[in-house]
Motif scaffolding. Structure first.
Motif, PDB file in Angstrom:
ATOM      1  N   ILE A  24       2.343 -12.423  -7.024  1.00 10.46           N
ATOM      2  CA  ILE A  24       3.700 -11.698  -6.692  1.00 10.46           C
ATOM      3  C   ILE A  24       3.267 -11.023  -6.790  1.00 10.46           C
ATOM      4  CG2 ILE A  24       5.906 -11.468  -6.720  1.00 10.46           C
ATOM      5  CD1 ILE A  24       6.554 -13.698  -8.277  1.00 10.46           C
ATOM      6  N   LEU A  25       2.976 -10.388  -8.154  1.00 10.24           N
ATOM      7  CA  LEU A  25       2.162  -8.527  -8.142  1.00 10.24           C
ATOM      8  C   LEU A  25       1.576  -8.436  -6.808  1.00 10.24           C
ATOM      9  CD1 LEU A  25       3.371  -5.421  -9.222  1.00 10.24           C
ATOM     10  CD2 LEU A  25       1.241  -6.615 -11.028  1.00 10.24           C
ATOM     11  N   ALA A  26       0.056  -9.039  -6.924  1.00 11.67           N
ATOM     12  CA  ALA A  26      -0.509  -9.276  -6.073  1.00 11.67           C
ATOM     13  C   ALA A  26      -0.453  -8.892  -4.527  1.00 11.67           C
ATOM     14  CB  ALA A  26      -1.540  -9.626  -6.617  1.00 11.67           C
ATOM     15  N   LEU A  28       2.762  -8.731  -3.066  1.00 10.06           N
ATOM     16  CA  LEU A  28       3.611  -7.092  -2.577  1.00 10.06           C
ATOM     17  C   LEU A  28       2.441  -6.319  -2.782  1.00 10.06           C
ATOM     18  CD1 LEU A  28       6.251  -7.924  -5.468  1.00 10.06           C
ATOM     19  CD2 LEU A  28       5.956  -8.500  -2.530  1.00 10.06           C
ATOM     20  N   ASP A  29       1.657  -6.111  -3.245  1.00  6.48           N
ATOM     21  CA  ASP A  29       0.136  -4.507  -3.435  1.00  6.48           C
ATOM     22  C   ASP A  29      -0.149  -4.793  -2.329  1.00  6.48           C
ATOM     23  OD1 ASP A  29      -0.832  -2.399  -4.581  1.00  6.48           O
ATOM     24  OD2 ASP A  29      -2.856  -4.007  -4.619  1.00  6.48           O
ATOM     25  N   LEU A  30       0.092  -5.448  -1.651  1.00  8.46           N
ATOM     26  CA  LEU A  30      -1.285  -6.001  -0.037  1.00  8.46           C
ATOM     27  C   LEU A  30      -0.407  -5.799   0.803  1.00  8.46           C
ATOM     28  CD1 LEU A  30      -3.442  -9.385  -0.421  1.00  8.46           C
ATOM     29  CD2 LEU A  30      -3.854  -6.992  -1.174  1.00  8.46           C
ATOM     30  N   MET A  31       0.670  -5.881   0.068  1.00 11.79           N
ATOM     31  CA  MET A  31       1.533  -5.310   2.110  1.00 11.79           C
ATOM     32  C   MET A  31       2.498  -3.803   1.402  1.00 11.79           C
ATOM     33  SD  MET A  31       4.795  -8.278   1.258  1.00 11.79           S
ATOM     34  CE  MET A  31       5.878  -8.385   1.862  1.00 11.79           C
ATOM     35  N   GLN A  32       1.826  -2.892   0.400  1.00 13.14           N
ATOM     36  CA  GLN A  32       1.668  -1.837   0.958  1.00 13.14           C
ATOM     37  C   GLN A  32       0.346  -1.165   1.722  1.00 13.14           C
ATOM     38  OE1 GLN A  32       4.565  -0.788   0.119  1.00 13.14           O
ATOM     39  NE2 GLN A  32       4.789  -3.444  -0.450  1.00 13.14           N
ATOM     40  N   ARG A  33       1.186  -0.019   2.223  1.00 14.73           N
ATOM     41  CA  ARG A  33      -0.088   1.025   3.350  1.00 14.73           C
ATOM     42  C   ARG A  33      -0.492   2.041   2.070  1.00 14.73           C
ATOM     43  NH1 ARG A  33       0.147   0.623   8.479  1.00 14.73           N
ATOM     44  NH2 ARG A  33       1.752  -0.175   9.195  1.00 14.73           N
ATOM     45  N   SER A  34      -1.454   2.620   2.290  1.00 17.79           N
ATOM     46  CA  SER A  34      -2.229   2.998   1.277  1.00 17.79           C
ATOM     47  C   SER A  34      -2.251   4.144   0.430  1.00 17.79           C
ATOM     48  CB  SER A  34      -3.504   4.192   2.416  1.00 17.79           C
ATOM     49  OG  SER A  34      -2.456   5.375   2.773  1.00 17.79           O
ATOM     50  N   SER A  35      -1.108   4.800   0.142  1.00 18.59           N
ATOM     51  CA  SER A  35      -0.531   6.134  -0.303  1.00 18.59           C
ATOM     52  C   SER A  35       0.190   5.656  -1.600  1.00 18.59           C
ATOM     53  CB  SER A  35      -0.039   7.540   0.045  1.00 18.59           C
ATOM     54  OG  SER A  35       1.100   7.558   0.953  1.00 18.59           O
ATOM     55  N   GLY A  36       1.230   4.477  -1.000  1.00 22.99           N
ATOM     56  CA  GLY A  36       2.192   4.063  -1.920  1.00 22.99           C
ATOM     57  C   GLY A  36       1.494   2.551  -2.351  1.00 22.99           C
ATOM     58  N   GLY A  37       0.434   2.509  -2.547  1.00 22.39           N
ATOM     59  CA  GLY A  37      -0.346   0.819  -2.959  1.00 22.39           C
ATOM     60  C   GLY A  37       0.849   0.507  -5.024  1.00 22.39           C
ATOM     61  N   MET A  38       0.409  -0.512  -4.830  1.00 25.34           N
ATOM     62  CA  MET A  38       1.859  -0.908  -6.353  1.00 25.34           C
ATOM     63  C   MET A  38       1.052  -0.804  -7.245  1.00 25.34           C
ATOM     64  SD  MET A  38       4.000  -3.470  -5.037  1.00 25.34           S
ATOM     65  CE  MET A  38       4.642  -3.734  -7.273  1.00 25.34           C
ATOM     66  N   PHE A 174      10.044 -12.707  -7.942  1.00 27.86           N
ATOM     67  CA  PHE A 174       9.061 -12.265  -6.624  1.00 27.86           C
ATOM     68  C   PHE A 174      11.276 -11.432  -5.841  1.00 27.86           C
ATOM     69  CE2 PHE A 174       9.315 -13.252  -1.425  1.00 27.86           C
ATOM     70  CZ  PHE A 174       8.143 -12.874  -1.240  1.00 27.86           C
ATOM     71  N   VAL A 175      12.376 -12.116  -6.025  1.00 32.32           N
ATOM     72  CA  VAL A 175      12.584 -10.741  -4.522  1.00 32.32           C
ATOM     73  C   VAL A 175      13.460 -10.077  -5.094  1.00 32.32           C
ATOM     74  CG1 VAL A 175      15.069 -11.919  -4.207  1.00 32.32           C
ATOM     75  CG2 VAL A 175      13.769 -13.856  -4.185  1.00 32.32           C
ATOM     76  N   ALA A 176      13.523 -10.035  -7.116  1.00 28.74           N
ATOM     77  CA  ALA A 176      13.817  -8.630  -7.580  1.00 28.74           C
ATOM     78  C   ALA A 176      12.876  -7.554  -7.361  1.00 28.74           C
ATOM     79  CB  ALA A 176      13.702  -9.218  -8.860  1.00 28.74           C
ATOM     80  N   SER A 177      11.313  -7.821  -7.497  1.00 30.68           N
ATOM     81  CA  SER A 177      10.392  -7.319  -7.240  1.00 30.68           C
ATOM     82  C   SER A 177      10.622  -6.594  -5.887  1.00 30.68           C
ATOM     83  CB  SER A 177       9.206  -7.883  -6.983  1.00 30.68           C
ATOM     84  OG  SER A 177       9.176  -7.226  -8.189  1.00 30.68           O
ATOM     85  N   LEU A 178      10.869  -8.220  -4.947  1.00 29.94           N
ATOM     86  CA  LEU A 178      11.161  -7.443  -2.914  1.00 29.94           C
ATOM     87  C   LEU A 178      11.606  -6.645  -2.612  1.00 29.94           C
ATOM     88  CD1 LEU A 178       9.134  -8.250  -0.635  1.00 29.94           C
ATOM     89  CD2 LEU A 178      11.010  -9.114  -0.362  1.00 29.94           C
ATOM     90  N   ASP A 184      12.418   1.204  -2.832  1.00 30.38           N
ATOM     91  CA  ASP A 184      11.187   2.332  -2.998  1.00 30.38           C
ATOM     92  C   ASP A 184      11.064   2.520  -4.713  1.00 30.38           C
ATOM     93  OD1 ASP A 184      10.020   2.972  -0.528  1.00 30.38           O
ATOM     94  OD2 ASP A 184      11.301   4.569  -0.084  1.00 30.38           O
ATOM     95  N   ALA A 185      11.760   1.664  -5.381  1.00 30.26           N
ATOM     96  CA  ALA A 185      11.575   1.719  -6.975  1.00 30.26           C
ATOM     97  C   ALA A 185      10.533   0.947  -7.123  1.00 30.26           C
ATOM     98  CB  ALA A 185      12.496   0.579  -7.432  1.00 30.26           C
ATOM     99  N   TYR A 186       9.741   1.982  -7.741  1.00 30.03           N
ATOM    100  CA  TYR A 186       8.633   1.103  -7.347  1.00 30.03           C
ATOM    101  C   TYR A 186       7.953   0.483  -9.267  1.00 30.03           C
ATOM    102  CZ  TYR A 186       6.300   1.657  -3.343  1.00 30.03           C
ATOM    103  OH  TYR A 186       6.117   1.774  -1.735  1.00 30.03           O
ATOM    104  N   ASP A 187       8.260   1.108 -10.480  1.00 33.74           N
ATOM    105  CA  ASP A 187       8.472   1.292 -11.445  1.00 33.74           C
ATOM    106  C   ASP A 187       9.491  -0.095 -11.497  1.00 33.74           C
ATOM    107  OD1 ASP A 187       7.243   3.301 -12.422  1.00 33.74           O
ATOM    108  OD2 ASP A 187       8.983   4.724 -12.312  1.00 33.74           O
ATOM    109  N   LEU A 188      10.329  -0.139 -10.676  1.00 31.96           N
ATOM    110  CA  LEU A 188      11.709  -1.639 -11.179  1.00 31.96           C
ATOM    111  C   LEU A 188      10.600  -2.980 -11.185  1.00 31.96           C
ATOM    112  CD1 LEU A 188      13.866  -2.494 -12.377  1.00 31.96           C
ATOM    113  CD2 LEU A 188      14.794  -1.701  -9.558  1.00 31.96           C
ATOM    114  N   ALA A 189       9.920  -2.609  -9.762  1.00 32.94           N
ATOM    115  CA  ALA A 189       9.096  -4.215  -9.381  1.00 32.94           C
ATOM    116  C   ALA A 189       7.966  -4.514 -10.331  1.00 32.94           C
ATOM    117  CB  ALA A 189       8.776  -3.729  -8.292  1.00 32.94           C
ATOM    118  N   ILE A 190       7.456  -3.078 -10.666  1.00 33.41           N
ATOM    119  CA  ILE A 190       5.804  -3.586 -11.767  1.00 33.41           C
ATOM    120  C   ILE A 190       6.386  -3.468 -13.034  1.00 33.41           C
ATOM    121  CG2 ILE A 190       3.684  -2.659 -12.591  1.00 33.41           C
ATOM    122  CD1 ILE A 190       3.536  -0.993  -9.762  1.00 33.41           C
ATOM    123  N   GLY A 191       7.693  -3.016 -13.242  1.00 36.72           N
ATOM    124  CA  GLY A 191       7.915  -3.268 -14.954  1.00 36.72           C
ATOM    125  C   GLY A 191       8.902  -4.827 -14.718  1.00 36.72           C
ATOM    126  N   ASN A 192       9.563  -5.503 -14.054  1.00 38.71           N
ATOM    127  CA  ASN A 192      10.306  -6.326 -13.783  1.00 38.71           C
ATOM    128  C   ASN A 192       8.782  -7.927 -14.033  1.00 38.71           C
ATOM    129  OD1 ASN A 192      11.573  -8.655 -13.451  1.00 38.71           O
ATOM    130  ND2 ASN A 192      10.463  -9.367 -10.750  1.00 38.71           N
TER     131      ASN A 192
END
Length: 274
Positions: A24-26, A28-38, A174-178, A184-192
């Motif tokens: 899921i993390l991978a 979601l990471d692919l869905m992010q653009r360059s400077s905001g990659g998870m 998946f739903v919570a991280s998305l 823009d709460a990347y810390d919450l997504a990755i920490g989850n």
């Protein structure tokens, strides 16, 4: 699953859920653009919690591999290896907590733009409890269905637990991280993700109490494949966090694709070796 007499379904769910969470993390990471990659350096501070999850999965793997030698030896219903796991979890959570206290003191107000809370604390707590209760209620129904599915298809409890059950029980992550990413709460997504993987391993302790004798002594050694693959995938994520790059392009992200390849390969190995 333990009460149904299907410990392989339970263990497959926990180890497989770790793989599913990393997948899921991978994605979601692919869905992010360059400077905001998870998985970019922006999230490097999560390397500590990721390392803690690696340590816990490693201890769980050692408990699994050494179970045939130790047998049904338990203390207060818990096998020696899982006593070690519980100690590592408590110590790891303490270290992450202290590290986050230091980090939060260094965070500037600028990093929290647009993060003003909306609604009351009581409403948030009630909503959280209600959502958690739904998951708690439907869990037994999923275990019964998975057990019947494994018998009807002949796929085996290990494979069904590692794939279907694990991926289904990872849908809340998946739903919570998305949702966290959209805020823009990347810390919450990755920490989850990392926190869920660590807690999955901790759940082995109460399951060991419910299971007569040692839980790890009665499950398939094939779970070791999932365990080692989870360690490899987590380390790949941590390297992706620590590796400093100027920019990253959507859908061209080697660390995320590598995690996807590891997860896919692990599931194939579990299927062909069970």
């Amino acid at each position: 699953a333990i009460r149904l007499g299907a410990p392989d379904l339970a263990i497959g769910d926990l180890f497989g859920s770790c793989l599913a969470n990393l997948l899921i993390l991978a994605v979601l990471d692919l869905m992010q653009r360059s400077s905001g990659g998870m998985l970019s350096r922006r999230a490097a501070r999560h390397a500590l919690s990721g390392s803690m999850s690696v340590a816990l999965i490693t201890v769980a793997g050692l408990a699994l591999l050494t179970a045939p030698l130790i047998g049904n030896v338990t203390f207060l219903g818990i096998s020696p290896g899982l006593w070690v796991l519980a100690a590592v979890y408590v110590g790891g959570i303490r270290i992450v907590y202290l590290d986050q206290r230091v980090s939060s003191a260094e965070v500037t107000l600028e990093s929290h733009k647009g993060a003003e809370p909306t609604g009351s604390l009581s409403k948030a707590v009630l909503g959280f409890i209600a959502a958690a209760a739904v998951i708690l209620i439907v869990g037994p129904f999923m275990a019964h269905s998975a057990e019947q599915f494994a018998k009807a298809t002949g796929l085996g409890r290990t494979f069904v637990g590692t794939t279907l059950v694990a991926f289904s029980t990872s849908l809340p992550e998946f739903v919570a991280s998305l949702a966290a990413i959209r805020m823009d709460a990347y810390d919450l997504a990755i920490g989850n993700i990392f926190g869920s993987n660590a807690f999955n391993m901790m759940l082995l302790v109460p399951l060991d109490v419910v299971q007569p004798g040692s839980l790890m002594a009665v499950v398939s050694a094939g779970h070791g494949i999932t365990c080692l693959s989870s360690i490899l995938a987590t380390q790949t994520v941590i390297l992706g966090q620590l590796y400093n790059v100027e920019g990253r392009c959507r859908f061209i992200d080697p660390d995320a694709w590598l995690v996807i390849a590891i997860v896919t390969g692990a599931l194939a190995l579990v299927y062909y070796t069970q």
